[in-house]
Design a protein around this motif. Structure first.
Motif, PDB file in Angstrom:
ATOM      1  N   GLN B  73       5.360  -3.261   6.626  1.00 38.60           N
ATOM      2  CA  GLN B  73       4.799  -4.174   5.635  1.00 38.60           C
ATOM      3  C   GLN B  73       3.390  -3.756   5.204  1.00 38.60           C
ATOM      4  O   GLN B  73       2.996  -3.967   4.060  1.00 38.60           O
ATOM      5  CB  GLN B  73       4.778  -5.602   6.184  1.00 38.60           C
ATOM      6  CG  GLN B  73       4.820  -6.634   5.075  1.00 38.60           C
ATOM      7  CD  GLN B  73       4.766  -8.062   5.614  1.00 38.60           C
ATOM      8  OE1 GLN B  73       3.696  -8.567   5.922  1.00 38.60           O
ATOM      9  NE2 GLN B  73       5.902  -8.696   5.705  1.00 38.60           N
ATOM     10  N   GLU B  74       2.645  -3.132   6.110  1.00 40.08           N
ATOM     11  CA  GLU B  74       1.300  -2.690   5.777  1.00 40.08           C
ATOM     12  C   GLU B  74       1.303  -1.730   4.578  1.00 40.08           C
ATOM     13  O   GLU B  74       0.285  -1.546   3.917  1.00 40.08           O
ATOM     14  CB  GLU B  74       0.670  -1.959   6.969  1.00 40.08           C
ATOM     15  CG  GLU B  74       0.455  -2.837   8.194  1.00 40.08           C
ATOM     16  CD  GLU B  74       1.696  -2.883   9.092  1.00 40.08           C
ATOM     17  OE1 GLU B  74       2.809  -2.886   8.551  1.00 40.08           O
ATOM     18  OE2 GLU B  74       1.526  -2.919  10.322  1.00 40.08           O
ATOM     19  N   HIS B  75       2.431  -1.065   4.356  1.00 42.04           N
ATOM     20  CA  HIS B  75       2.473  -0.037   3.324  1.00 42.04           C
ATOM     21  C   HIS B  75       3.312  -0.432   2.120  1.00 42.04           C
ATOM     22  O   HIS B  75       3.603   0.411   1.280  1.00 42.04           O
ATOM     23  CB  HIS B  75       3.048   1.255   3.920  1.00 42.04           C
ATOM     24  CG  HIS B  75       2.163   1.827   4.981  1.00 42.04           C
ATOM     25  ND1 HIS B  75       0.982   2.449   4.702  1.00 42.04           N
ATOM     26  CD2 HIS B  75       2.290   1.843   6.322  1.00 42.04           C
ATOM     27  CE1 HIS B  75       0.416   2.829   5.831  1.00 42.04           C
ATOM     28  NE2 HIS B  75       1.164   2.478   6.832  1.00 42.04           N
ATOM     29  N   GLU B  76       3.693  -1.684   2.022  1.00 48.86           N
ATOM     30  CA  GLU B  76       4.673  -1.992   0.985  1.00 48.86           C
ATOM     31  C   GLU B  76       4.121  -1.817  -0.426  1.00 48.86           C
ATOM     32  O   GLU B  76       4.833  -1.352  -1.311  1.00 48.86           O
ATOM     33  CB  GLU B  76       5.313  -3.360   1.175  1.00 48.86           C
ATOM     34  CG  GLU B  76       4.359  -4.506   1.132  1.00 48.86           C
ATOM     35  CD  GLU B  76       5.065  -5.849   1.358  1.00 48.86           C
ATOM     36  OE1 GLU B  76       6.284  -5.942   1.383  1.00 48.86           O
ATOM     37  OE2 GLU B  76       4.331  -6.841   1.509  1.00 48.86           O
ATOM     38  N   ASN B  77       2.838  -2.110  -0.628  1.00 46.59           N
ATOM     39  CA  ASN B  77       2.296  -1.892  -1.976  1.00 46.59           C
ATOM     40  C   ASN B  77       2.344  -0.419  -2.368  1.00 46.59           C
ATOM     41  O   ASN B  77       2.613  -0.086  -3.526  1.00 46.59           O
ATOM     42  CB  ASN B  77       0.850  -2.377  -2.057  1.00 46.59           C
ATOM     43  CG  ASN B  77       0.775  -3.871  -2.301  1.00 46.59           C
ATOM     44  OD1 ASN B  77       1.763  -4.480  -2.718  1.00 46.59           O
ATOM     45  ND2 ASN B  77      -0.384  -4.451  -2.039  1.00 46.59           N
ATOM     46  N   ARG B  78       2.053   0.440  -1.411  1.00 50.73           N
ATOM     47  CA  ARG B  78       2.129   1.867  -1.711  1.00 50.73           C
ATOM     48  C   ARG B  78       3.552   2.288  -2.054  1.00 50.73           C
ATOM     49  O   ARG B  78       3.783   3.054  -2.981  1.00 50.73           O
ATOM     50  CB  ARG B  78       1.644   2.657  -0.498  1.00 50.73           C
ATOM     51  CG  ARG B  78       0.156   2.588  -0.351  1.00 50.73           C
ATOM     52  CD  ARG B  78      -0.269   2.831   1.058  1.00 50.73           C
ATOM     53  NE  ARG B  78      -1.713   3.042   1.130  1.00 50.73           N
ATOM     54  CZ  ARG B  78      -2.419   3.011   2.241  1.00 50.73           C
ATOM     55  NH1 ARG B  78      -1.810   2.789   3.390  1.00 50.73           N
ATOM     56  NH2 ARG B  78      -3.707   3.197   2.220  1.00 50.73           N
ATOM     57  N   TYR B  79       4.473   1.801  -1.260  1.00 45.96           N
ATOM     58  CA  TYR B  79       5.871   2.112  -1.538  1.00 45.96           C
ATOM     59  C   TYR B  79       6.266   1.616  -2.927  1.00 45.96           C
ATOM     60  O   TYR B  79       6.917   2.314  -3.704  1.00 45.96           O
ATOM     61  CB  TYR B  79       6.757   1.477  -0.466  1.00 45.96           C
ATOM     62  CG  TYR B  79       8.205   1.433  -0.848  1.00 45.96           C
ATOM     63  CD1 TYR B  79       9.000   2.576  -0.766  1.00 45.96           C
ATOM     64  CD2 TYR B  79       8.787   0.268  -1.333  1.00 45.96           C
ATOM     65  CE1 TYR B  79      10.328   2.547  -1.143  1.00 45.96           C
ATOM     66  CE2 TYR B  79      10.115   0.230  -1.702  1.00 45.96           C
ATOM     67  CZ  TYR B  79      10.877   1.362  -1.607  1.00 45.96           C
ATOM     68  OH  TYR B  79      12.191   1.341  -2.004  1.00 45.96           O
ATOM     69  N   VAL B  80       5.860   0.394  -3.239  1.00 48.54           N
ATOM     70  CA  VAL B  80       6.215  -0.181  -4.539  1.00 48.54           C
ATOM     71  C   VAL B  80       5.624   0.666  -5.672  1.00 48.54           C
ATOM     72  O   VAL B  80       6.319   0.996  -6.644  1.00 48.54           O
ATOM     73  CB  VAL B  80       5.723  -1.640  -4.635  1.00 48.54           C
ATOM     74  CG1 VAL B  80       5.822  -2.153  -6.057  1.00 48.54           C
ATOM     75  CG2 VAL B  80       6.525  -2.529  -3.690  1.00 48.54           C
ATOM     76  N   ALA B  81       4.381   1.059  -5.546  1.00 46.92           N
ATOM     77  CA  ALA B  81       3.736   1.830  -6.616  1.00 46.92           C
ATOM     78  C   ALA B  81       4.427   3.169  -6.820  1.00 46.92           C
ATOM     79  O   ALA B  81       4.749   3.567  -7.945  1.00 46.92           O
ATOM     80  CB  ALA B  81       2.259   2.033  -6.291  1.00 46.92           C
ATOM     81  N   LEU B  82       4.662   3.879  -5.727  1.00 50.83           N
ATOM     82  CA  LEU B  82       5.279   5.208  -5.826  1.00 50.83           C
ATOM     83  C   LEU B  82       6.691   5.147  -6.386  1.00 50.83           C
ATOM     84  O   LEU B  82       7.079   5.933  -7.251  1.00 50.83           O
ATOM     85  CB  LEU B  82       5.401   5.814  -4.430  1.00 50.83           C
ATOM     86  CG  LEU B  82       4.338   6.758  -3.951  1.00 50.83           C
ATOM     87  CD1 LEU B  82       4.722   7.256  -2.575  1.00 50.83           C
ATOM     88  CD2 LEU B  82       4.173   7.935  -4.897  1.00 50.83           C
TER      89      LEU B  82
END
Lengths: 317, 317, 317, 317, 317, 317
Positions: B73-82
């Motif tokens: 969950q800590e990385h979900e924004n990064r995943y979403v952006a990429l």
């Protein structure tokens, strides 16, 4: 992260015991079905290989629409020749498997063996491919003309599940006629799984056939459908009662599904059962239930709805 | 093992002849449909690429439920952006293909060309994604509240085919409105194949929409559905008769499917046809057949069954 | 070829803004559903892993028909043991995930936690596999006997979607009883997607069950079905109205689907709703609508069609 | 760019800190190499795509030996045409990328830009393919004649790493001459990785070239090799000293590797350095070290071994 | 063959012309090598299939180290049996292809045909597998004992390229002896490509053979190596001059590589050429050049280095 | 374990007998190496997983050159964060496996166990990544400056096997120092297989290291290399004799490889053995053999070639 990584499995199933019980279950089944004596690998057509064949044939039939995205029209004949050669090679192998299995099992169970060789079957099939293409072209056109939502023939070919089901059916029907009903059934079940449209390979269907939406359509093995017929979702062309033998098993063969003449329209959810004839140009309304002949140009529809009061309850399935 | 290894194929089809016949069939079709002059590769949106886009968007919308299993969950924004960046790039490419094909074919066949550019379409689509997510959240909640078998909102999101169909529909509807109806149709047909639920991208559907089981549902292109509506399996919201032109082709456009107001419930197998209005809070019972307006808060149900004697025959389809 | 290669994307969406809005939507949902505090990866069973388990179990149950094509019968016990060991290892991992998620979420939402350990569940499941095989054998035989189009038991096993659905159901039902309803639901939804047959894992179904065609069948969570029952496409065994709580949410649990006794036949499109009993040997005709008990050996059929005039209009969905 | 703030896992690296440090390292490098201003995707030829091209060309050059195993000779022209068309399309795309990158970077660093268009390069390359095939045929024959262990020309083509390296080299050399040295280098490095044979695409090599074993062979960028030359493993045709500029960087260009005339044989481990000429028919013995011209028909060999006593020690690396 | 006439793209190569020229080149080669008359598919062993066989055999020989990561020791016999059965089936198919190709081509080119049947070859090969495993165990142990950097036998087995090469060699040697030298060569070339170690399948190698680092090692087809021998990187055991026939082709057969007796150590870069004997316990120093017999227990080393002045130049290859 | 008794195929190996013999060979090995008692799966780091980690780290270190081709620079930090998070998770899992295996086996065989925890190792490794990147940047620059054939730093990064080997080495060295030498060895062997460059993870190498061509380079476990060193193909930095224990096994540990000071150049094929020091700025000529210290700024070269007559013989390996 996680503190796990499998702890010891002391309390785990005794795999050997499970294997033994499964082997005993298989043994009982095989005893009952005369399959005890079959060393070696499974020698049956394979669903995966049949799926490869159909996928290749879709490209052979419509190279610039269902073939590889980067194929250039200048090379389509080459693509067709190469792909066809490979697909027919795989088909030959599968046909051989079915014929051998047929000789082993079906004959033993009372049906007559199929006399033709695998090469002859594949040759006849290949020679009929351009007829299949021409028939499918009439189906695409029928959909385009009949559906006000269709914006082009390309959209119909690329998106309509009815067309996907008909590509499979017209291939499967030809294979069925040529004497490989098991492969034919695999072809049609692949479309059934993907579209919810279940057309038995034995059914006979004329040109310009239009299926709309399609989910839940069932067309039985001995159905005969004329030209320019339209069928909507959830229509059944099924069988009525049929005699069983002394052991309660259905007696196989014999016509038991409807004849639908040219220009008939059957709306969603209609059910037609037994060897009845729906006359030319008749229209069957949605959800009707038909077990007798319908005269040409007749309209048949359901009893209408009735209102039963004000809403106050809810129910679900 | 086997003594085989392909014997010579003397009696095999003449591949060249089959290729020639298939080429002739293609030629005839292309003459009839003004597609003779199209050298180079197919320039049409691709079902495979569209499927990739939707798969990526599912992860973008619900990263911790439908994204990769090991995403933290800590990385979900990064995943979403990429993931979004990649998916929008592919979408841009597909939108360009559809606009070019539209200009080439649909205009030629009489429809007006679409004036907007591919970048504008993709931008608008991206900007609407959080609205799609919020709408879908209302659908998940509606299913959880309405289905006594649902044990958690996670189960609804992971398992319910109705939710899968709505994710596709809400994406497809937006694309349809933005002017790429062919891509939109591909998106919805992917869900149709996977779930048996056929919602045309042109349909308008409000929030908290609940589909139970779903197989066989058909919702037509001009249907309008309000908020908090519930629909069960095999329900059809279809069109009635429509005029055809001189060549017997359906005249396209024009509202022809039902309007379903807020809080309506439609049980399994019900069929509603034509531009009728089902008033707010009405309940349509299973398998009813409706072709006229239904007043608000009315319950409509089918004529009941009748018993016709003792069982003694068997029938099948 | 093409002169393109992406032009600059000045007018493109502001990815960061879209990401922020999606994050806000997620935040709102998580606040409302008590899921804000979940750092780390998703800890839920995975549809992909569950699909692998079922694929392996198909081979374990029918090694020479649904296992690898080149498996030789001499080695089937070895294949079964190896495949089972791997599949149970994966299942153990998924069961642990479900139990942990259950403890975290379902308890919090009011249901009681499940007391059994993952190892015990997997052990019991493995020990029940040969019973599942024996039950499935009765289903295969039932289909072969009941369908006049079936040419051999092998064809039934390889091609019939009803059998595919029953393999999934019988596995899912066992998992449901053992306390992992979410995994069980994933197993059954995989079959629902592939066949259009929706059997809830909670349903109870006796031996020699025959499903023909199958698309659109719905069998609810508390249905009870006896031995030798036959069901055709689009049959619903659903629930009628059920009470909702103060917030309008369905009250969960409680029997609400039909009891179908031994030897009943239900033809296509029939709908049976609520906790009614269809007595032994009864026959429900196609498209009937049943919400009350049916006495044993009764035949129930729909009101017949009527003709309403000559065909002259056309209508579509 | 992003407001993304992932909280660190307790005992784990602070991912954000690592990301920041890596970004700082990239920033420093880009500042130093004038690459700060490059938004958008990497626009460079791709090793994976180049590998696809070479794999396709291997089949185009030797369809019945290195093409697909089930290709039938009757269809090889079709296979060649289709595969070539696809491979040239991919090559065109990669050539465009290299030319654009060349214009951006190499020009800026002082080299002159390449003036020819991508289409012309690909066209010339295609037109030279049959010459490449004929040259390779002479290499295969040379290996068969020279190696007493070779049992057939098929074995040479299928198994000999020297032939694999020469297929790559002859393709790479042609691409190098046509003005795409980066793609050419990727082609040759693919062979270097697979065979341990490192032939720079700039080298010039005549017909009937025989490489035995091959591991460790190095042939420099300006080497010139005549016809019927034989080279064994670990031979180096390298450069000697070369001047550096004020910043200590090698001055690029200028002939600096050996000229090897016709019919020379160079045994394993020999090293030849600088722009020397090995005269026609000379033989260089294993492990010799040559930095001066060798007259035609000379034999050069190493000082012989000497025995230094009885074995009693052991040593390893 | 085909009347296919693709119009050229404007600025692009004339694909048809390229295809014609490539066909002409193939025709010339086939005329020269008696391969004109070969319709149908390539009938030669396939590198890909051979690679599958070796991969499977690695797992068969070392199931808990080189088999699947999740294999449990309790099941290793089952895994071995299943994997072996499949691998031997594939091997049988490849052996048949080689024997048929041998009969067609090698006989025609003067060698005698191989008399043994494919089944007998595969049976003998299988029966020798445990001997291969026992020999390899001695090799692993030798590496562990000889290399001070080796921390465990597991590390040797998992990481050392010398062991990888020996697994391939010991399999290939057995196949070579059994009469399928082409398959054997494919097996050894797979290791050559992966490790840079080139051991001809015809070589004879005793137990406890240790290869360190390995890159660049060449061991010729008629070399004979005793027990407990150690060889370092870049060692060549090669052939010296050999007679050629009237057409300049090497006369094949006849011993031409060294005999290396028990307990010999050969350090990196040493070259031994011709049918010489390196006596028991001898040590060949790095980079020595040996073309004569070496007496037992002798140490042979190179002339020493000399210093030639102060560094001031730089050179590169 | 199992009563499995597969009947042999007539003319085929008795699979059961082969399995039994292989099991006996495994049993003997395990008895000798204290590995009899290891039920459950292999618990060792996996070469495949380690390869995934390295592949991910390559993208983390050079996102716009070695990451995905469609990555846009605007998103590289996100890509780095996500990829790093996943890669570190997999690394953590592999580190745990190595530490557990170490505790089980190495301790038992006499080495001391490793005291640090897996999380600490992975954390330290992650924190050192930007140092690795900065070191690698100096290596890229060194290659670009030293090689006259290098046209840009991009070409060096994309094509040079020396850089590939150094990426692996610098990662492996860090892992070796942190206490996971088996994983480190797997990382370096992956590069050894791909490039023919064998650098032991234990070696110490300064900045601006340049490897040209590279095939056959060996750098031993205790070698120490300064800054700005250049090494060409086939150079060995190895060990000389070392003492063995009573059982003839090498005594492990202890410095035994060369120290190479700053600015040294070592040309192709040179061999340096033992704990000697090559003084700053020295140049070792090609193929020299060095077993003693070399003073700073010395040039060492080989005895020159001699001509021995006219060419008339041919020899091969």
């Amino acid at each position: 992260m996680t503190a796990d990584l499998s702890p010891p499995r002391d309390d785990f199933p005794d795999i050997d015991a499970v294997v033994r019980e499964l082997a005993a279950a298989r043994h009982d089944w095989r005893s009952a079905h005369h399959r005890l004596n079959e060393p070696g690998p499974r020698e049956l057509p394979s669903r995966e290989r049949v799926a490869e064949i159909v996928e290749a044939l879709r490209g052979v039939l419509y190279p610039m629409r269902l073939g590889p995205a980067d194929l250039r029209q200048e090379h389509e004949n080459r693509y067709v020749a190469l792909t066809l050669d490979t697909a027919l090679g795989v088909l030959l192998e599968q046909v051989r498997l079915e014929l051998a299995w047929e000789a082993r099992h079906i004959a033993a169970e009372g049906a007559e063996p199929l006399p033709r060789g695998a090469e002859a079957i594949v040759t006849d099939f290949a020679n009929g491919l351009s007829d299949i293409r021409r028939l499918l072209d009439t189906d695409v056109l029928a959909a385009f003309n009949a559906d006000p939502a269709a914006r082009s023939v390309d959209e119909v070919l690329l998106c309509y599940p009815g067309i996907q089901a008909l590509i499979h059916y017209r291939i499967a029907h030809r294979l069925h006629l040529l004497g490989v009903p098991l492969i034919a059934r695999m072809v049609s079940e692949l479309a059934h799984g993907a579209t919810g449209i279940d057309i038995h390979p034995g059914a006979t269907i004329g040109e310009r056939f239009f299926i709309d939406h399609g989910t839940g359509i069932v067309i039985g093995a001995t159905a005969i459908i004329g030209d320019r017929v339209q069928i909507y979702q959830a229509v059944t062309l099924g069988a009525k009662s049929f005699p069983t033998d002394a052991e309660g098993r259905a007696i196989k063969g014999a016509p038991r599904h409807p004849i639908v003449e040219d220009d008939v329209v059957i709306y969603s959810g209609a059910t037609v059962l037994g060897r009845v004839t729906i006359g030319q140009g008749a229209i069957l309304g949605g959800s009707v239930w038909v077990t007798e002949d319908v005269a040409p140009h007749t309209i048949v529809s359901q009893a209408r709805m009735r209102s039963v009061g004000q809403a106050e309850e809810r129910r679900t399935a």
